[in-house]
Scaffold this active site. Sequence first.
Site, PDB file in Angstrom:
ATOM      1  N   ASP A  86       0.856  -1.176   0.000  1.00  0.00           N
ATOM      2  CA  ASP A  86       0.000   0.000   0.000  1.00  0.00           C
ATOM      3  C   ASP A  86       0.902   1.239   0.000  1.00  0.00           C
ATOM      4  O   ASP A  86       2.083   1.159   0.366  1.00  0.00           O
ATOM      5  CB  ASP A  86      -0.869  -0.048   1.261  1.00  0.00           C
ATOM      6  CG  ASP A  86      -1.657   1.208   1.508  1.00  0.00           C
ATOM      7  OD1 ASP A  86      -2.300   1.689   0.570  1.00  0.00           O
ATOM      8  OD2 ASP A  86      -1.619   1.714   2.644  1.00  0.00           O
ATOM      9  N   ASP A  88      -0.323   5.062   0.849  1.00  0.00           N
ATOM     10  CA  ASP A  88      -0.617   6.076   1.855  1.00  0.00           C
ATOM     11  C   ASP A  88      -0.552   5.521   3.271  1.00  0.00           C
ATOM     12  O   ASP A  88      -1.155   4.480   3.572  1.00  0.00           O
ATOM     13  CB  ASP A  88      -2.005   6.663   1.599  1.00  0.00           C
ATOM     14  CG  ASP A  88      -2.086   7.393   0.275  1.00  0.00           C
ATOM     15  OD1 ASP A  88      -1.869   8.618   0.265  1.00  0.00           O
ATOM     16  OD2 ASP A  88      -2.323   6.727  -0.759  1.00  0.00           O
TER      17      ASP A  88
END
Length: 305
Positions: A86, A88
């Site tokens: 991922d 963020d």
Amino acid sequence: MVVHILTLIAAPERADLSDAALAEVARSWPLGRARWLAVGEAVEASLPSLPAADDRWQLWERWQERGIDLVVLPAPARRKRVLLADMDSTMIEQECIDELAVAAGVGDLVAGITARAMSGELDFAEALRARVALLVGLPLDVVVSVLKERITPSSGGAALVATMKAHGAHAALVSGGFTPFSAPVAQLLGFDEHRANTLVVQEARLTGEVAEPVLGAGAKAAALREITAGLGLSPAEAIAVGDGANDLPMLQLAGIGVALHAKPEVAAQCEVRINHGDLTSLLYLQGYAAQEFVRPSPQSFEVPS
């Protein structure tokens, strides 16, 4: 019987692990041979027999209170051939949409929606559309300035990607965020590929729309299947890392799924939780010692002028 490995990891800035920590664990569980992966920061030991789940989580809670992550994994095939990450609040320290919202003057409103979406209270796709709608009219050059001025890579991320790639792994950044951020972040950190959502732009301003379909939880798990299959591998040969509810299917599908500094509601559904270590923890979990790490020189984002 499958041998398991216990790993203890301290935050890099503390690095306060000692042999006494292993001795304390050994009073609860029978430990085999121990190996220091980084002095003061990470140590592993074999577990000839796997303790009951209740015992594992009780001991995990006790070490969490002392700022130490404790993870138990099967020993075979720990070194994975694919990294899916991922972006963020995982590979970077910020939530890009929240930073854009600050620039647009709707920071508090968007941050509240983000927090609820990441904890699983809201449907990710609907929450994303609602947040992007609040950015209507934002000049595209603001996106560039936010990247340059407000986005910072997370500790250990460059070393994680570089080390795994040096040992033949494929690295993919799979984000529910946006391509104007995922492209330079992937380039900076050395990812082989990136996937993210596309902001719709007209006359150099955001329209308040995101291109469909929205890349959310299902798309992240699908990306894991697609990327590993394309390499002739299975999801079991991947390690994945994330922090939000939209990462859960990917984390639960991967051979090792790491909830990194995750929302409590997300961490509670994952077997591997890192709350104190940084991204190099993923290397320790695979049995890499610190002297094996590849640490690239710090660089800056490359963005259009």
